[in-house]
Design an enzyme around this catalytic site. Structure first.
Site, PDB file in Angstrom:
ATOM      1  N   ARG A 195       0.858  -1.194   0.000  1.00 17.49           N
ATOM      2  CA  ARG A 195       0.000   0.000   0.000  1.00 17.49           C
ATOM      3  C   ARG A 195       0.888   1.237   0.000  1.00 17.49           C
ATOM      4  NH1 ARG A 195      -2.652   3.014   4.849  1.00 17.49           N
ATOM      5  NH2 ARG A 195      -3.785   4.563   3.659  1.00 17.49           N
TER       6      ARG A 195
ATOM      7  N   HIS B  58      -2.956  10.923   0.762  1.00 17.96           N
ATOM      8  CA  HIS B  58      -2.402  10.696   2.090  1.00 17.96           C
ATOM      9  C   HIS B  58      -1.824  12.036   2.577  1.00 17.96           C
ATOM     10  CE1 HIS B  58      -0.903   7.305   4.869  1.00 17.96           C
ATOM     11  NE2 HIS B  58      -0.548   8.421   5.465  1.00 17.96           N
TER      12      HIS B  58
ATOM     13  N   GLU C 209      -7.308   8.364   6.402  1.00 14.07           N
ATOM     14  CA  GLU C 209      -7.584   8.991   7.694  1.00 14.07           C
ATOM     15  C   GLU C 209      -8.115  10.419   7.608  1.00 14.07           C
ATOM     16  OE1 GLU C 209      -4.167   8.582  10.212  1.00 14.07           O
ATOM     17  OE2 GLU C 209      -4.225   6.409  10.139  1.00 14.07           O
TER      18      GLU C 209
ATOM     19  N   ASN D  90      -7.357   1.868  10.071  1.00 20.51           N
ATOM     20  CA  ASN D  90      -6.023   2.100  10.626  1.00 20.51           C
ATOM     21  C   ASN D  90      -6.172   2.207  12.133  1.00 20.51           C
ATOM     22  OD1 ASN D  90      -5.394   2.392   7.937  1.00 20.51           O
ATOM     23  ND2 ASN D  90      -4.732   4.516   8.082  1.00 20.51           N
TER      24      ASN D  90
ATOM     25  N   TYR E   1      -3.946   1.825  15.951  1.00 20.85           N
ATOM     26  CA  TYR E   1      -2.625   1.675  16.564  1.00 20.85           C
ATOM     27  C   TYR E   1      -2.665   1.434  18.059  1.00 20.85           C
ATOM     28  CZ  TYR E   1      -0.384   3.332  12.290  1.00 20.85           C
ATOM     29  OH  TYR E   1       0.082   3.441  11.003  1.00 20.85           O
TER      30      TYR E   1
ATOM     31  N   GLU F 172      -3.492  -0.147   8.242  1.00 20.99           N
ATOM     32  CA  GLU F 172      -2.296   0.252   8.997  1.00 20.99           C
ATOM     33  C   GLU F 172      -2.386  -0.270  10.421  1.00 20.99           C
ATOM     34  OE1 GLU F 172      -1.303   4.456   9.187  1.00 20.99           O
ATOM     35  OE2 GLU F 172      -1.749   4.681   7.048  1.00 20.99           O
TER      36      GLU F 172
ATOM     37  N   TRP G 276       2.339  -1.092   9.203  1.00 22.08           N
ATOM     38  CA  TRP G 276       2.911   0.238   9.063  1.00 22.08           C
ATOM     39  C   TRP G 276       4.185   0.254   9.881  1.00 22.08           C
ATOM     40  CZ3 TRP G 276       1.789   4.252   5.933  1.00 22.08           C
ATOM     41  CH2 TRP G 276       2.580   5.399   6.121  1.00 22.08           C
TER      42      TRP G 276
ATOM     43  N   PHE H 234       8.895   3.774  12.622  1.00 25.91           N
ATOM     44  CA  PHE H 234       7.842   2.746  12.538  1.00 25.91           C
ATOM     45  C   PHE H 234       8.241   1.592  11.612  1.00 25.91           C
ATOM     46  CE2 PHE H 234       3.770   4.143  14.467  1.00 25.91           C
ATOM     47  CZ  PHE H 234       4.067   5.444  14.806  1.00 25.91           C
TER      48      PHE H 234
HETATM   49  C1  PNW Z   1      -1.144   7.449  10.660  1.00 28.11           C
HETATM   50  N1  PNW Z   1      -3.265  10.458  16.003  1.00 28.11           N
HETATM   51  O1  PNW Z   1      -1.075   8.679  11.269  1.00 28.11           O
HETATM   52  C2  PNW Z   1      -0.798   7.738   9.225  1.00 28.11           C
HETATM   53  O2  PNW Z   1      -1.664   7.191   8.288  1.00 28.11           O
HETATM   54  C3  PNW Z   1       0.628   7.458   8.879  1.00 28.11           C
HETATM   55  O3  PNW Z   1       1.007   8.273   7.826  1.00 28.11           O
HETATM   56  C4  PNW Z   1       1.507   7.616  10.107  1.00 28.11           C
HETATM   57  O4  PNW Z   1       2.849   7.539   9.839  1.00 28.11           O
HETATM   58  C5  PNW Z   1       1.085   6.541  11.077  1.00 28.11           C
HETATM   59  O5  PNW Z   1      -0.304   6.589  11.339  1.00 28.11           O
HETATM   60  C6  PNW Z   1       1.831   6.582  12.407  1.00 28.11           C
HETATM   61  O6  PNW Z   1       1.564   7.765  13.087  1.00 28.11           O
HETATM   62  C7  PNW Z   1      -1.638   9.035  12.465  1.00 28.11           C
HETATM   63  O7  PNW Z   1      -2.792  11.466  16.529  1.00 28.11           O
HETATM   64  C8  PNW Z   1      -1.119  10.172  13.061  1.00 28.11           C
HETATM   65  O8  PNW Z   1      -4.244   9.855  16.509  1.00 28.11           O
HETATM   66  C9  PNW Z   1      -1.659  10.641  14.224  1.00 28.11           C
HETATM   67  C10 PNW Z   1      -2.729   9.968  14.798  1.00 28.11           C
HETATM   68  C11 PNW Z   1      -3.244   8.841  14.201  1.00 28.11           C
HETATM   69  C12 PNW Z   1      -2.690   8.366  13.032  1.00 28.11           C
END
Ligand code: PNW
Length: 574
Positions: free
Chosen positions: A155, A201, A247, A377, A379, A446, A514, A530
């Protein structure tokens, strides 16, 4: 550490148990452990054990007189030990985005809002994506590396201003830009790697920002549709999986509320993010409609990637349950409900009134079911708690009215300070399945972590270590001796959470780690890594981390050994 392929032990075979106590069911079960699978089957009529959260939801309303408690011997987050096999058609891949890895900012590409934002010094240590991983020049080497890691799908995103330097589709697309993505796609297909392409993106052409950017409805919806059409036209013979937006929550809230991301807009905090979000949704719908009407013969799919972290109610009190619902609706629901349920979440309309724009009947129709799969996505996870008294004022955070960072301090944290909560991935997948029943299933587009061993910080302290320099053209053999055990642990736990969700009937069809490479981590610059491949930003040398080797084995075996008990994470579980 790999576990032997043993049969599940007895307690694991019994599985998670819960005890039901209280007035009414006393006869049958005061403090009695009942196999969850049995109770779940009764409560939800599902053949397989759902998660605790799903069970709690199923029992709500019938539970006045009983308290549900869960036994602690839950193998978290896997429902069992042994080998966790994924469905044969499961898509395993890695992900990146254009601004984070490409570099070559001056080679035919027009400026984007991230060039403006970062060169103005808004990212850590003055970092910019000007050079990044120099993937623009190294993509062939990078694809060879992907092959060696048994990657089945990749991706990546297209830089809008590399194709259309002014964002304007009335001008012919850049030959150089077309050539780059065309060669990238050919090289991927030759390597047997399926491309999954994100159209947006976060790197809006600066020229479109100057015309109002995401706040300017007619301009941006048309511009995005025209750009999408160019991509479908030139690359649709080779791309079968498109992701319109990455996102939109981040674009709207971080870009048009907190200002942590480009364009760093911090005015009108009670409306701007809702207006930007509205137009992001309409732009997605426009691109999806164009594909369906003009490119259906290409036989591909168009989806969207939404981000959210699961919010678990801090207690069974109605206020906290409500807080968790609101947290999910103001994050995931904001973008998912217009697509899957026909309009914005009710609680958003109630809190925001007219500050939240409305869709016309035809816009609602265009948005409804406009995504062929649900890209998710995710995390991290956190608790949701009602504040002791309602927040004052209006604004995105006040409108949610939830203690957003309410947490469990026992949870491990990544270098981003994000809590590591593997079961939250299982819960959010079950929630998406349950609430949106997305056609085409769910793809985890992700998941991953910034969590490097101590040696990384030492290396990064060398002068210039985090100031990328272009590749010097000298080919070096890729070394592979970088140990990142915490990332291996993270991936094992989260993949087993995905597996647990699938076992409970969530239609999860794929998982993208990711990220493929350490890269420009937006406002955090280059210090937060990452990647499953380490990048030396001074030489552009790539080193496969042990997490890369771990994932290669997962991709090849189409599964993994469940985490051993001692590898599981501390803190609250559900
Ligand atoms: C995502 N938050 O970003 C993005 O899709 C990626 O480009 C990025 O590198 C990855 O996650 C890791 O951060 C985010 O603040 C950035 O909740 C910030 C947030 C969530 C996702």
């Amino acid at each position: 550490m790999e576990l032997p392929r043993t049969l599940p032990s007895r307690w694991q075979r019994i599985g998670p148990v819960l005890t039901v106590t209280g007035r009414e069911p006393r006869k049958s079960a005061p403090n009695t452990a009942i196999p969850l699978a049995f109770l779940a089957a009764v409560a939800t009529k599902a053949p397989l054990a759902p998660s605790r959260g799903a069970l709690r939801r199923a029992l709500r309303g019938r539970r006045r007189s009983c308290v549900v408690r869960f036994a602690e011997e839950w193998a978290e987050p896997a429902a069992r030990t042994g080998f966790l096999a994924f469905p044969e058609s499961f898509v395993f891949g890695v992900a990146t985005s254009a601004y984070q890895i490409e570099g070559a900012a001056a080679e035919g590409r027009g400026p984007s809002i991230w060039d403006t934002f970062s060169t103005a010094g808004h990212a850590k240590d003055g970092a910019t994506g000007e050079v990044a991983c120099d993937h623009y020049h190294l993509f062939k080497e990078d694809i060879r590396l992907m092959s060696s890691l048994k990657v089945k799908a990749y991706r990546f995103s297209i830089s809008w201003s590399r194709l259309l330097p002014n964002g304007d589709a009335a001008e012919p697309p850049s030959e150089e830009g077309l050539r780059f993505y065309s060669e990238l796609l050919d090289a991927l297909l030759q390597a047997g790697i399926e491309p999954w392409v994100t159209l947006y993106h976060w790197d809006l052409p600066e020229a479109l920002h100057a015309k109002g950017g995401w706040l300017s409805k007619e301009m941006i919806v048309k511009a995005f549709g025209d750009y999408a059409r160019i991509c479908f036209h030139h690359f649709g013979d080779r791309v079968k999986y498109w992701i319109t937006l990455n996102e939109p929550w981040c674009s709207a809230v971080l870009g048009y509320n907190t200002g942590d991301h480009a364009p760093g807009y911090t005015e009108e905090t009670d409306t701007a993010c809702y207006v930007a979000g509205h137009h992001l949704l309409l732009a997605h719908a426009e691109a999806a409609q164009i594909y369906r009407e003009e490119f259906a013969q290409q036989g591909g799919e168009v989806g969207i990637s939404l981000n959210a972290d699961w919010r678990q109610a801090d207690s069974e009190r109605e206020e906290d349950l409500e807080a968790a619902r609101r947290a999910m609706e103001f994050s995931l629901g904001w973008f998912a409900e217009p697509i899957y349920l026909g309009d914005y979440p009710k609680c958003m309309r109630e809190s925001c009134g007219d500050r939240l724009p409305s869709f016309s009947a035809s816009e609602k129709k265009k948005l409804f079911q406009s995504s062929d799969f649900f890209g998710l996505n995710s995390y991290s996870g956190n608790m949701a708690k009602a504040p002791p008294r309602p927040f004052e004022g209006t604004g995105y955070w006040e409108d949610i009215g939830v203690e957003w960072w309410h947490t469990d301090h026992q949870w491990a944290r990544t270098d981003m300070d994000w809590p590591v909560v593997p079961w939250s991935l299982r819960e959010i997948l079950l929630y998406v399945q349950d609430r949106y029943k997305p056609m085409g299933g769910i793809i985890v587009t992700e998941n991953g972590c910034a969590c490097e061993p101590d040696i990384s910080a030492e290396l990064d302290e060398r002068p210039g270590a985090l100031l990328p320099r272009p590749w010097d053209g000298v080919r070096r053999a890729t070394s592979s001796d970088f140990e990142d055990p915490e990332r291996v642990r993270f991936f094992r736990a989260h993949l087993s959470a995905v597996h647990a969700a699938i076992e409970r009937k969530a239609q999860v069809k794929g998982y993208f780690a990711w990220s493929f490479l350490d890269n420009f981590e937006w406002a955090e610059g280059y210090g937060k890594r990452f990647g499953i491949v380490r990048v030396d930003f001074q030489t552009q040398e790539r080193t496969i981390k042990s997490s890369g080797h771990f994932l290669a084995r997962v991709f090849e075996a189409n599964g993994l050994e469940a985490p051993a008990k001692e590898e599981q994470y501390p803190g609250r579980t559900f």
